[in-house]
Design a protein around this motif. Structure first.
Motif, PDB file in Angstrom:
ATOM      1  N   GLU A  72       0.754  -0.855  -0.039  1.00  0.00           N
ATOM      2  CA  GLU A  72      -0.179  -0.048  -0.678  1.00  0.00           C
ATOM      3  C   GLU A  72       1.028   0.702   0.349  1.00  0.00           C
ATOM      4  OE1 GLU A  72      -2.045  -1.247   3.937  1.00  0.00           O
ATOM      5  OE2 GLU A  72      -3.436  -2.006   2.240  1.00  0.00           O
ATOM      6  N   TRP A 124       0.702   5.101  -0.276  1.00  0.00           N
ATOM      7  CA  TRP A 124      -0.272   6.082  -0.004  1.00  0.00           C
ATOM      8  C   TRP A 124       0.076   6.914  -0.560  1.00  0.00           C
ATOM      9  CZ3 TRP A 124      -4.451   3.567   1.091  1.00  0.00           C
ATOM     10  CH2 TRP A 124      -4.374   2.328   1.313  1.00  0.00           C
ATOM     11  N   LYS A 178      -1.903   0.668  -9.259  1.00  0.00           N
ATOM     12  CA  LYS A 178      -2.542   1.669  -8.136  1.00  0.00           C
ATOM     13  C   LYS A 178      -4.178   0.775  -7.714  1.00  0.00           C
ATOM     14  CE  LYS A 178      -1.248   5.040  -5.226  1.00  0.00           C
ATOM     15  NZ  LYS A 178      -0.824   4.445  -4.012  1.00  0.00           N
ATOM     16  N   SER A 213      -5.395   1.014  -4.702  1.00  0.00           N
ATOM     17  CA  SER A 213      -5.463   1.232  -2.882  1.00  0.00           C
ATOM     18  C   SER A 213      -5.814   2.608  -3.093  1.00  0.00           C
ATOM     19  CB  SER A 213      -4.089   0.932  -2.250  1.00  0.00           C
ATOM     20  OG  SER A 213      -3.068   2.118  -2.131  1.00  0.00           O
ATOM     21  N   ASP A 214      -6.237   3.018  -4.109  1.00  0.00           N
ATOM     22  CA  ASP A 214      -7.045   3.920  -3.979  1.00  0.00           C
ATOM     23  C   ASP A 214      -8.182   3.878  -4.272  1.00  0.00           C
ATOM     24  OD1 ASP A 214      -4.136   5.334  -3.814  1.00  0.00           O
ATOM     25  OD2 ASP A 214      -5.044   6.488  -6.105  1.00  0.00           O
ATOM     26  N   SER A 247     -11.730  -2.207  -0.899  1.00  0.00           N
ATOM     27  CA  SER A 247     -11.111  -3.456  -1.527  1.00  0.00           C
ATOM     28  C   SER A 247     -12.301  -4.063  -1.984  1.00  0.00           C
ATOM     29  CB  SER A 247     -10.346  -4.034   0.311  1.00  0.00           C
ATOM     30  OG  SER A 247     -11.664  -4.000   0.904  1.00  0.00           O
ATOM     31  N   GLN A 288       5.453  -7.592   0.056  1.00  0.00           N
ATOM     32  CA  GLN A 288       4.185  -6.631   0.170  1.00  0.00           C
ATOM     33  C   GLN A 288       4.250  -7.115   2.058  1.00  0.00           C
ATOM     34  OE1 GLN A 288       0.909  -6.882  -1.333  1.00  0.00           O
ATOM     35  NE2 GLN A 288       0.023  -6.020  -0.049  1.00  0.00           N
ATOM     36  N   SER A 325      -2.526  -4.268  -3.947  1.00  0.00           N
ATOM     37  CA  SER A 325      -1.725  -3.823  -4.389  1.00  0.00           C
ATOM     38  C   SER A 325      -0.936  -2.900  -4.871  1.00  0.00           C
ATOM     39  CB  SER A 325      -0.110  -4.687  -4.225  1.00  0.00           C
ATOM     40  OG  SER A 325      -0.335  -6.081  -3.443  1.00  0.00           O
ATOM     41  N   ASP A 326      -0.502  -1.863  -4.894  1.00  0.00           N
ATOM     42  CA  ASP A 326      -0.599  -1.009  -5.473  1.00  0.00           C
ATOM     43  C   ASP A 326       1.770  -1.731  -5.300  1.00  0.00           C
ATOM     44  OD1 ASP A 326      -2.164   0.801  -4.692  1.00  0.00           O
ATOM     45  OD2 ASP A 326      -1.118   2.331  -3.365  1.00  0.00           O
TER      46      ASP A 326
END
Lengths: 137, 391, 354
Positions: free
Chosen positions: B19, B21, B119, B121-122, B125, B188, B217-218
């Motif tokens: 993640e 961020w 990307k 996690s923007d 879930s 991760q 995941s990112d």
């Protein structure tokens, strides 16, 4: 909203309407434009074919992490069904304790709500399956 | 089938997966790209072409046309270097790598940068699960309630039924991959887990639980490829692409002839083995697509490492561990390294390159000559297999 | 030749909840409540069921019992107080799902619990119409509901779900409808305003001036017009908002409990609203023999009753009843759920984003 996209496949979803190749007699769901066996010879020879909706469980899973449109129905049973005419189809099995579902059990098609585009959008209906039992035919 | 011009990897780079961020899609893309260019030790002005593997920036970020975006960020728009985005769900990275190989092989380019990025996690879930399911058949799978893990769960149940594969054997795939991930600083998850933890974890789609499924995941990964002779001039440790294979199958699993393996894996690997002129037994290390644990079991069977039905027992015997007969997912796999959809195929190649270079640190396999990467789109509608060789 | 019922099919959702489970949540004695209402359990639709899916299931089961090409059905009318769309017909969904489209007419009916029998009357009119005006061999009348009672309200003990399809035509009629008459007044005993989720009712006002007045008047009118007495009928069926009203009205009119028993299903499955009296009639058709006479009276709040004088024909001997479930089969297949599951199934739990 994607009204036309869902509307276009209504007959297939409502009635398990697939295709039959007039050359090799193979039946297919979903509908096909060309027979994967007969290829170009089947062009224009694919006919509408209604599956009976009866079949057997090939494999199944109980979905606990649902796709968003089914969040209010979680957990639900998803299965691959071998239709009696010989083709496979993916669908839910409803109206039972998920723990009794097993491979090889007999099922029949039922007509259910699949999803809706929010509270104001159209409702998509289609086939699901139910275990055969007393009162089924 | 052979390549008209041979191709080698001369540089690799990636972000840590997880993640991320504070960084955007653009930022992780450039980070991986610049590391690969740096690793190759070339000037970016030498790059003839760019390929980007990305599954769905359109859904996750409302952003299409990401090839142009990345080209600009890497500073390659000045010379209008061709930039192409490639998509095959979570096989986008592997497919982008293959397109880059074909580009060089055709003579159109001498040096190509290929990247993969996602990307995820923007979004929440639940939304990420929905977007990822776009790699399945919308009309006949996801509309009916299917997620990617649920479709793999259907295959897992059938595999267990037909071959006696056990719930524990599925879990041991995850245990092994977490152990490998604990040795990978870019993974991760860098923490070992026990079989008990896997078995006790909440269900995702029975028989698969939380520890059977790759995370959201990112991440981005990149590779610099060059024509083989040029590669030998440019660097001391080029890794040769010995085989590339691609296969496809029905988008929806119900239209397939079997549910306990991926036909496309067998087709793609057969082509890759033939091109490389080797047998499965000559592979010492492989990265396979364990978006769900059953994916690894099926992969090691379909790739010819083990007999059909022996994938589970082989895992239980430890044959696939770092010390085993063939080390599978030394990076931690999709499960522990992370699975930023479009980046995964590139990250797999990177791991094989590290292993063949002998630079995989604590997770280094002893003297590997050939390594293989298998990247799956969705539930097997597309499979890409590459064989790399230390030269 | 008089028209009548050519085939029929019923559908009852699989889930059930008992008055005890409902009462336990609201601090009421559910068992006594159930006894007072004459209800042992009620059907609950699964979360993916609505009046349209239930209508389709009942229509498909109706078609399985006969060899009728669905394209010969010239009209489909679906009576319901819980149509899934406020605007967009349920009947078109049914038409498409059974393969009756496109040369047919369709409409949705609403008249509280008698929308389905109003649909039967409309179908009778169409198949009796001069062939040159609007020719059709068959018309399909459906009563289908997933009715709702407000949580904690007395209605919650009875409001259930189910559907019944009657194929109306003139060929191979198994139950001839010799006579039908309706009683209609403006009586506000039960209603649901536009946009409201739950209906409201005027409590005891729903009894004497509403249900009993209309049902009794309608039943008497049918017998007066046909020159019959209660003793002439082999069976009688009345709308069943609960298990008590139909029993009481039968007694008042002079029908023995044996005559209403095969058609009394609300005690087992609750009030299926638009399907209620039709479900009872289906239950009677499940057991009826040639020449049996049936008196049927529906009731819809608002208010009105539709009465029917029905005679079973010889065709019922060759009718393939067993091709689809009987009412007793379906009513007996209940899976009890608790109140929390009931709330989930009836979408009374507000989900994320709602």
């Amino acid at each position: 909203m994607a009204v036309a996209r869902y509307w276009r496949q209504q007959e297939q979803r409502y009635s398990l309407a697939g295709s039959k190749c007039a050359i090799c007699n193979g039946s297919f769901f979903p509908k096909r434009t060309i027979c994967p066996t007969c290829h170009r010879r089947s062009i224009g020879k694919m006919e509408k074919f209604l599956f009976s909706g009866k079949g057997k469980v090939v494999t199944y899973t109980i979905v606990h992490d649902p796709i968003i449109s089914y969040a209010d129905q979680s957990p639900y049973v998803l299965a691959v069904i071998a239709l009696e005419e010989g083709d496979l189809v993916l669908g839910q099995i409803v109206d039972c304790d998920p723990r009794i579902v097993d491979i090889d059990l007999d099922v029949e098609m039922v007509f259910r709500r699949l999803s809706a585009e929010g509270a104001s959008g159209t409702i998509q209906y289609g086939f699901k399956f139910r275990l055969m039992d007393v009162g089924s035919s | 089938m052979t390549l008209s011009r041979e191709v080698a990897v001369i540089g690799i780079g990636q972000t840590k997966f997880g993640e991320i961020w504070h960084k955007s899609f653009r930022e992780i893309g450039i980070e991986a790209g610049l590391r690969a260019i740096q690793d190759a030790g070339i000037e970016s002005s030498k790059v003839d072409s760019i390929y980007i593997g990305n599954m769905s920036a359109g859904l996750f970020l409302d952003q299409e046309h990401v090839a142009s975006m990345i080209a600009e960020e890497v500073g390659l728009t000045k010379d209008s270097v061709p930039a192409t985005r490639v998509e095959a769900a979570d096989a986008s990275g592997g497919l982008a790598f293959r397109q880059a190989i074909l580009d060089i092989s055709s003579g159109m380019s001498d040096i190509v940068v290929v990247g993969g990025a996602e990307k995820m996690s923007d979004v929440t879930s639940q939304i990420a699960t929905y977007f990822t399911a776009a790699g399945a058949d919308q009309s006949w799978e996801s509309l009916f309630g299917a997620t990617i893990p649920s479709l793999y769960a259907l295959m897992a149940r059938k595999h267990m039924h037909d071959f006696g594969t056990t719930r524990e054997q599925l879990g041991l795939v995850s245990v092994k991959n977490h152990r490998n991930g604990s040795l990978n600083p870019d993974a991760q998850f860098q923490k070992e887990i026990t079989l008990e933890q896997v078995l006790k974890a909440g269900p995702v789609s029975t028989p698969l639980g939380v520890f059977d499924c790759a995370p959201i995941s990112d991440g981005a990964a990149a590779i610099v490829l060059a024509e083989l002779d040029l590669a030998r001039e440019l660097c001391t440790n080029p890794i040769k692409v010995s085989g590339t294979g691609q296969g496809s199958d029905s988008l929806s699993i119900a239209n397939r002839t079997e549910l306990t393996g991926l036909k496309a894996t067998r087709a793609a690997s057969k082509r890759a083995y033939e091109m490389a002129g080797i047998n499965p037994s000559e592979i010492s290390v492989a990265e396979v697509h364990d978006s769900c644990t059953i994916g690894e079991i099926m992969a090691i069977e379909d790739l010819g490492f083990f007999e059909k039905g022996d994938g589970g027992p082989a895992t239980e015997r430890g044959d696939t561990s770092l010390e085993g007969i063939i080390s599978i997912n030394t990076s931690g796999g999709l499960k522990a390294r992370g699975h930023p959809l479009g980046a995964t195929g590139i990250a797999q190649i990177n791991e094989i390159v590290l292993q063949l270079r002998g630079m995989a640190g604590k997770r280094q396999v002893k003297d590997p000559l050939y390594g293989l990467a298998q990247n799956v789109g969705g539930t097997g509608g597309t499979v890409i297999v590459h064989i790399l060789e230390a030269i | 030749m008089k028209a009548g019922i050519v085939s029929y099919g019923i559908y009852i959702p699989r889930y059930r909840i008992t008055p005890a489970s409902i009462g336990a949540v609201w601090g009421q004695d559910g068992n006594s409540m159930g006894k007072a209402l004459g209800i042992e359990s009620k059907s609950v639709p699964a979360p993916d069921e609505d009046a349209a899916t239930i209508a389709v299931e009942s229509a498909r089961r109706m078609l399985r019992r006969v060899r009728v090409d669905p394209s010969r059905i010239g009209a489909i009318f679906v009576g319901s107080e819980s149509h899934p769309y406020a605007v967009k017909p349920t009947a078109t969904i049914v038409g498409e799902a059974i393969g009756a489209t496109p040369v047919m007419t369709a409409a949705d009916f609403e008249f509280a619990c008698k929308a389905g029998t109003a649909a039967i009357q409309a179908c009778l009119g169409l198949v009796h119409m001069d062939d040159n005006v609007m020719p059709m061999d068959y018309a399909l009348a459906i009563g289908s509901d997933t009715s709702q009672g407000a949580p904690g309200n007395a209605l919650e003990y009875s409001a259930s779900a189910g559907g019944v399809s009657f194929l109306i035509g003139k060929d191979d009629v198994i139950a001839k409808i010799d006579h039908s008459i309706s009683i209609t007044t403006d009586t506000p005993d039960f209603w649901r305003r536009e946009g409201m989720k739950y209906p409201s009712h005027a409590e005891r006002f729903t009894g004497v001036p509403a249900y009993f007045k209309h049902v009794e008047m309608c039943a008497s009118k049918v017998m007066e017009n046909m020159g019959t007495k209660p003793g002439d009928y082999d069976y009688a069926v009345f709308h069943q908002p609960n298990g008590k009203f139909p029993v009481n009205v039968a007694r008042k009119l002079g029908f023995t409990s044996e005559k209403i028993a095969p058609g009394l299903w609300t005690p087992r499955i609750g009030n299926t609203y638009s399907a209620s009296m039709m479900m009872g009639l289906a239950g009677i058709l499940d057991v009826a023999k040639p020449n049996d006479l049936i008196l049927g009276v529906s009731y819809g709040s608002g208010a009105g009753s539709d009465g029917f004088h029905i005679e079973i024909t010889d065709a019922i001997e060759d009718f393939n009843r067993s091709a689809s479930p009987l009412v007793a089969d379906e009513a007996g297949l209940g899976m009890d759920i608790d109140y929390a599951t009931y709330l989930k199934f009836r979408k009374k739990i507000k989900m994320e984003g709602e």
